[in-house]
Design an enzyme around this catalytic site. Structure first.
Site, mmCIF file in Angstrom:
data_model
loop_
_atom_site.group_PDB
_atom_site.id
_atom_site.type_symbol
_atom_site.label_atom_id
_atom_site.label_comp_id
_atom_site.label_asym_id
_atom_site.label_seq_id
_atom_site.Cartn_x
_atom_site.Cartn_y
_atom_site.Cartn_z
ATOM 1 N N ASP A 1 0.872 -1.346 0.023
ATOM 2 C CA ASP A 1 -0.009 -0.035 -0.086
ATOM 3 C C ASP A 1 0.811 1.225 0.051
ATOM 4 O OD1 ASP A 1 -3.113 0.738 1.070
ATOM 5 O OD2 ASP A 1 -1.707 2.277 1.335
ATOM 6 N N ASP B 1 -4.237 2.270 -4.734
ATOM 7 C CA ASP B 1 -2.865 2.338 -4.148
ATOM 8 C C ASP B 1 -2.421 1.020 -3.374
ATOM 9 O OD1 ASP B 1 -4.225 2.690 -1.653
ATOM 10 O OD2 ASP B 1 -2.583 4.109 -0.883
ATOM 11 N N GLU B 2 -3.515 -0.002 -3.711
ATOM 12 C CA GLU B 2 -3.034 -1.194 -2.786
ATOM 13 C C GLU B 2 -3.149 -2.353 -3.520
ATOM 14 O OE1 GLU B 2 -5.969 0.146 0.370
ATOM 15 O OE2 GLU B 2 -5.843 -1.994 1.316
HETATM 16 N N1 DCP Z 1 -11.654 8.948 2.483
HETATM 17 C C1 DCP Z 1 -10.721 8.928 1.627
HETATM 18 C C2 DCP Z 1 -9.591 7.858 1.596
HETATM 19 C C3 DCP Z 1 -8.657 7.588 0.329
HETATM 20 N N2 DCP Z 1 -8.722 8.591 -0.552
HETATM 21 C C4 DCP Z 1 -7.832 8.395 -1.776
HETATM 22 C C5 DCP Z 1 -6.656 9.493 -1.478
HETATM 23 C C6 DCP Z 1 -5.778 8.319 -0.842
HETATM 24 O O1 DCP Z 1 -4.343 8.960 -0.929
HETATM 25 C C7 DCP Z 1 -6.020 6.921 -1.655
HETATM 26 C C8 DCP Z 1 -5.261 5.809 -0.976
HETATM 27 O O2 DCP Z 1 -6.154 5.691 0.324
HETATM 28 P P1 DCP Z 1 -5.544 4.956 1.480
HETATM 29 O O3 DCP Z 1 -6.447 4.765 2.569
HETATM 30 O O4 DCP Z 1 -4.390 3.947 1.112
HETATM 31 O O5 DCP Z 1 -4.831 6.156 2.358
HETATM 32 P P2 DCP Z 1 -3.365 7.027 2.079
HETATM 33 O O6 DCP Z 1 -2.521 6.181 0.748
HETATM 34 O O7 DCP Z 1 -3.631 8.197 1.731
HETATM 35 O O8 DCP Z 1 -2.684 6.873 3.382
HETATM 36 P P3 DCP Z 1 -2.065 5.555 4.068
HETATM 37 O O9 DCP Z 1 -0.611 5.875 4.169
HETATM 38 O O10 DCP Z 1 -2.664 5.264 5.416
HETATM 39 O O11 DCP Z 1 -2.284 4.252 3.090
HETATM 40 O O12 DCP Z 1 -7.196 7.099 -1.701
HETATM 41 C C9 DCP Z 1 -9.750 9.347 -0.711
HETATM 42 O O13 DCP Z 1 -9.906 10.216 -1.672
HETATM 43 N N3 DCP Z 1 -10.755 9.691 0.449
HETATM 44 MG MG MG Z 2 -2.247 4.183 0.976
HETATM 45 MG MG MG Z 3 -4.745 2.338 0.472
#
Ligand code: DCP
Ligand code: MG
Ligand code: MG
Length: 990
Positions: A290, A386-387
């Site tokens: 991720d 992203d995962e």
């Molecule tokens: N409520 C949300 C959650 C996520 N995303 C989008 C933005 C994030 O960057 C992406 C990936 O979600 P993740 O849950 O993997 O979160 P992040 O990558 O931002 O943080 P982490 O380091 O916790 O994975 O999806 C979004 O638009 N709204």
């Molecule tokens: Mg992420």
């Molecule tokens: Mg994610």
């Protein structure tokens, strides 16, 4: 909070002076010199001087005598009008009136001319005579001043009290203040307040927006609206609309991306590969990969100067937008993804908001997936943009745990390095023996790290883990466990007998929680299904005045659909046009600017002889389908095009794909044909797959009574295939599999059997649940007769779970008001033992019933609340759970926080927001949540608009707007929660 402007207060004295003023010389006080520094006075005089320019208009009248129709009227024009402001100005002056260029607290007007008003203006102008331009033109035609009421823009509702403009205003206002001010009436009794709320006579001006605004045609209304170039630019008539609309929607990108990625995978899989050998569940190694703060990391690549600052991604200017992603520095302040921007800024005032870069996300995502494909994993599953999950058992597993540790460590490190090399962004890798363990390990790995949960560590790790941190469990179940069993840690789940746990959180969730509490997860990596439909839909900014405009837009939307199909390398032969039509009594302009408001959904499909993705074919068919729907163009509020019966341009489609790779990197595709089944359903039901309203008007009564064809409900379909089908089809199939009773007597006997089983079961669960009532013949018969009714109506089944709460669709009305109260009477013990599909239906029937009860009923009827309580927890807020008590609480909160002319505290707002969300999701009482939001809105209007308005209008208006924002926030929370339960378009109007 955007800058606030005070409402233009009418000044009766000045109004009287101006009305008497003849404006034919320069003797007035307005021409006297201003004192140095007297800016207020200077501006006042300047405005009056401007008004005096009207004498020139009169002089250029070529000596023609015109009746002084508008004598005594001081007219101001707001926004774009037809005739234009210039023409109206001239007409008003020529026919004896005064034209006012300005509206502020120093000037007064008797009438405001407007074609339509924005929601905020509706509030601001609620106390004025706001009339349509036709009042001017038609009065001139008639040769006399026509009653302004006949040309109102803001309609009073019922016997709604109006505050007139001019001298009467003070008296009227004093009356109101006497009624609402605490100094006159310390605390009105609950029932008095309740009555006041329940009667439509005191509906707020804010709420009047939801009423039918005028008798003019929707096309005329739209024409007037579209005269404003800024409005026009925001609508679908702007050729750039689709680009902007889809370009700014992150949800659109996230969902589109997933489909694209699946296709890319599919293309990379060779049909000749073999699946890896099946492994026992205890010899697996799973990676969860991720990106760290994905969107935020992408933004920082180009902006290294912010690398050590708290940043987030979102539509920064808008306080009511959401934080999409934030970096770990911002998280130290408590900022989180998905949080309101307003809240995030409160927690971290120096938070920097950066823009989205959708193309860059896709590119980085593709890089990560290409690295993962190159790894040669056994299976890959795309979880999100992203995962991903990869099963690397063949590469890393060994009977020796140290060896697994070493191999998986090396592989994870190499994946992280490669992804970073390609993207300059970090991924973290969680490693475990199953999906649960891998996902949990990622939490330890982040940011920019890797972590493996060793088998001997898992129980210790799980034991102290908050239940809500388990993947896919979340806040709602966590809260239920806390409420019912006072459990917060995963380890404590095992102290509850499984059947009891399941009786609270449901069978599947109970199973899952039990497995998780043991560190187990039986899910396999892989198995993703390809898309069976591609669609493009717009339900904002849709305003048409002519058929040509609709046709042109259908052409653009067809272009969008075509490019999406091309992107996915697909063509299709079934096109569905979906139209959202303004509901019959919905206002011409809904509260949300250019939103769709309350709508009914209609659709029509066409299946062509051969598949296509040609935009001109799609557009031609769409226009033809629109003609069949016969919807007035002015009432169209949303348009969608969907293509099904897809085939890839090269190869096959319409099948489920399992992605897996053998050790050597080769892959195999497992297929199951679903297409026939699904499209057959669509043909037979004339339905498309994501219809959100209950009563699709295109399903005529003939269709509704038509038995579901046998081939459509195969009983031998496997569970895997079933899971992939749309929910409505799943229900259909489950229904066909229900335990069939050969006769009514059999059915009753079966229920009695079940009741006996429940009685046994009831002994075990007695301390945790209400005693199950013994079922009697009468009760069984009643249940049976209702079930028979349901069984006879395929339409009823098809529409379960998708309806518009406040809609008054004819086919719902019967079932709502007369039929479905029976569902409340079904004993919980029996209900629990019934097959899932029947249980779902009974829950839905209850929901229908509750949603359509008059205000306050959920709180007043003990039977009703008992019925709910049996199945769902009753949540408390500040120690209260009854609707009347909650209304009192909210009333006191609002009064207290506005007494000092302060707005609400955001922490309180968030608490209430959270509570309302849970009332919908956990207490399953949408009606209660909606009523509470309506109550807040009503109080906002009543308490804030009426109290102290004279004393401090600026501050008062500020507070009013803050509270109106709160109403928006609460409405959004309830709507979001309702959507989670499959209920869309909640209406909050009284
Ligand atoms: N409520 C949300 C959650 C996520 N995303 C989008 C933005 C994030 O960057 C992406 C990936 O979600 P993740 O849950 O993997 O979160 P992040 O990558 O931002 O943080 P982490 O380091 O916790 O994975 O999806 C979004 O638009 N709204
Ligand atoms: Mg992420
Ligand atoms: Mg994610």
């Amino acid at each position: 909070m955007p800058p606030r402007h005070p409402p233009p207060l009418a000044n009766p004295k000045l109004a009287a002076e101006l009305a008497k003023h003849t404006f034919d010389n320069e003797d007035g006080a307005e021409y006297a010199g201003s004192e140095f520094g007297g800016f207020g006075e200077y501006f006042r005089n300047k405005k009056i001087k401007l008004q005096n320019l009207d004498t020139h208009i009169r002089e250029s009248n070529n000596g023609i005598e015109r009746p002084p129709i508008f004598k005594g009227c001081i007219v101001h024009v707001n926004g774009y009008t037809k005739p234009s402001i210039g023409e109206l100005h001239k007409l008003v002056v020529l026919y004896g009136g005064v034209f006012s260029q300005y509206m502020d607290s120093k000037t007064t007007v008797t009438h405001i001319i407007a074609s339509s008003l924005t929601p905020k203006k509706l509030v601001e102008f609620a106390r004025y005579r706001v009339v349509k331009p036709e009042w001017i033109t038609q009065s001139i035609e008639a040769g006399k001043l026509l009653p302004w009421h006949d040309f109102r823009v803001i309609q009073p509702t019922g016997s709604q009290r109006r505050l007139p403009v001019g001298p009467a205003i003070n008296e009227q206002k004093n009356d109101l203040r006497q009624q609402s001010s605490p100094s006159h009436s310390v605390s009105p009794s609950k029932s008095a307040r309740q009555r006041e709320f329940d009667t439509p006579s005191t509906v707020s001006p804010h709420l009047t927006m939801t009423r039918k605004v005028s008798e003019i045609s929707s096309e005329d209304h739209n024409s007037a609206l579209l005269v404003n170039p800024n409005t026009w630019k925001s609508t679908v008539l702007n050729p750039e609309f689709l680009k902007t609309y889809y370009g700014q929607s992150r949800l659109h990108h996230l969902s589109m991306w997933k489909a694209n990625l699946k296709l890319k995978f599919q293309n990379q899989i060779s049909a000749s590969c073999r699946p890896p050998p099946k492994r026992p569940s205890d010899s697996r190694v799973i990676f969860h990969v991720d990106f760290d703060c994905f969107f935020a990391s992408i933004a920082l690549r180009k902006r290294p100067q912010y690398a050590d600052k708290p940043i987030c991604i979102g539509h920064g200017g808008n306080q009511n937008s959401e934080v999409s992603s934030c970096n770990y520095i911002a998280r130290d302040f408590g900022v989180r993804n998905g949080m309101w921007m307003r809240r995030a800024k409160e927690l971290c005032p120096e938070l920097i908001c950066l823009p989205y870069e959708f193309d860059a996300y896709e590119e980085a995502s593709s890089c990560m997936y290409s690295v993962l494909i190159d790894v040669g994993a056994d299976k890959i599953e795309a979880v999100s943009i992203d995962e991903a999950l990869i099963d690397v058992s063949s590469l890393c597993w060994s009977p020796n745990d140290d060896e697994i540790q070493m191999k998986s460590h090396d592989l994870a490190k190499s994946i992280r390095n490669k992804v970073f090399e390609l993207t300059q962004c970090h991924v973290s890798v969680g490693i475990g023996g199953n999906i649960l363990q891998a996902k949990l390990a990622t939490k330890w790995a982040k940011p920019a790290g890797q972590h493996r949960v060793r088998p001997n560590e898992i129980m210790q790790l799980i034991h102290g883990l908050p239940v809500e941190d388990l993947p896919g469990i979340g806040y709602s179940i966590g809260a239920q466990l806390k409420d019912r069993f006072d459990i917060e840690k995963t380890g404590d789940i095992l102290t509850i007998p499984k059947p009891i746990l399941q009786s609270v959180v449901g069978g599947k969730n109970g199973d899952k929680l039990y497995s998780y509490a043991h560190g187990e997860d039986a899910r396999e990596v892989g198995e993703i299904s390809v898309r069976k439909s591609v669609s493009a839909e717009v339900n904002w900014g849709v305003r048409f005045a002519t058929k040509e405009q609709v046709d042109t837009f259908l052409g653009s939307l067809a272009g969008e659909l075509s490019s999406r199909l091309a992107n996915l390398n697909m063509i299709g032969s079934n096109i569905t046009l979906k139209i959202y039509r303004r509901a019959e009594n919905a206002p011409l302009e809904p509260a949300k600017y250019l939103g769709c408001g309350e709508c009914d959904a209609f659709s029509r499909s066409y299946t062509g002889a051969s598949p296509t993705c040609d935009p001109s074919d799609i557009s031609r068919i769409a226009i033809w389908l629109l003609g069949k729907l016969q919807i007035p163009v002015g009432d169209i509020r949303g348009v969608g095009l969907q293509m099904t019966k897809l085939v890839p341009v090269h190869g096959e489609a319409g099948r489920q794909v399992t992605l897996f790779q053998t050790k050597s990197g080769s892959t195999e595709v497992a297929t199951r044909t679903l297409e026939t089944l699904e499209t057959k359903f669509e043909e037979d039901h004339h339905s498309n797959l994501d219809v959100r309203t209950s009563a699709e008007p295109f399903i005529d009564s003939k269709d509704a009574s038509k038995p579901v064809p046998q081939y459509f409900v195969p009983t031998e379909i496997s569970e895997d295939v079933l899971r992939e089908l749309p929910l409505s089809i799943q229900k259909e199939i489950l229904w066909s599999r229900r335990p069939k009773a050969s006769s009514d007597q059999d059915f009753v006997a079966k229920l009695q059997d079940e009741s006996q089983r429940i009685q046994q079961y009831g002994d075990i669960t007695a301390p945790f649940r209400r005693p199950a009532k013994r079922i009697g013949d009468q009760e069984a018969n009643r249940l049976k007769s209702k079930r028979t009714k349901l069984g006879n109506s395929s339409k009823n089944l098809n529409t379960i779970g998708c309806y518009r709460s406040a809609s008054k669709l004819p086919n719902q009305e019967n079932s709502i008001n007369t039929d479905n109260s029976w569902a409340l009477e079904v004993d919980e013990g029996i209900l629990k033992e019934l097959p899932q599909d029947i249980r779902d239906e009974i829950h839905e029937e209850r929901r229908h019933y509750l949603l359509n009860q008059p205000a306050g009923k959920a709180g007043e009827e003990p039977e009703l609340s008992n019925a709910i309580q049996l199945q769902h927890p009753i949540l408390t807020f500040q120690g209260k759970n009854q609707i009347d008590d909650l209304r009192d609480l909210l009333h006191d909160w609002l009064s207290a926080s506005s007494a000092e002319m302060q707005g609400p505290h955001m922490d309180d707002v968030h608490l209430l927001e959270k509570y309302l969300y849970r009332v919908v999701t956990d207490e399953v009482n949408l009606n209660k949540a909606v009523e509470l939001v309506k109550w807040v809105e009503f109080q906002v209007e009543k308490v804030l608009r009426e109290r102290n308005f004279h004393d401090n209008p600026v501050m008062n208006q500020e507070v009013l707007f803050e509270w109106l924002d709160v109403v928006d926030i609460l409405q959004k929370a309830v709507s979001t929660a309702a959507e989670k339960r499959g209920i869309y378009n909640i209406q909050f109007c009284c």
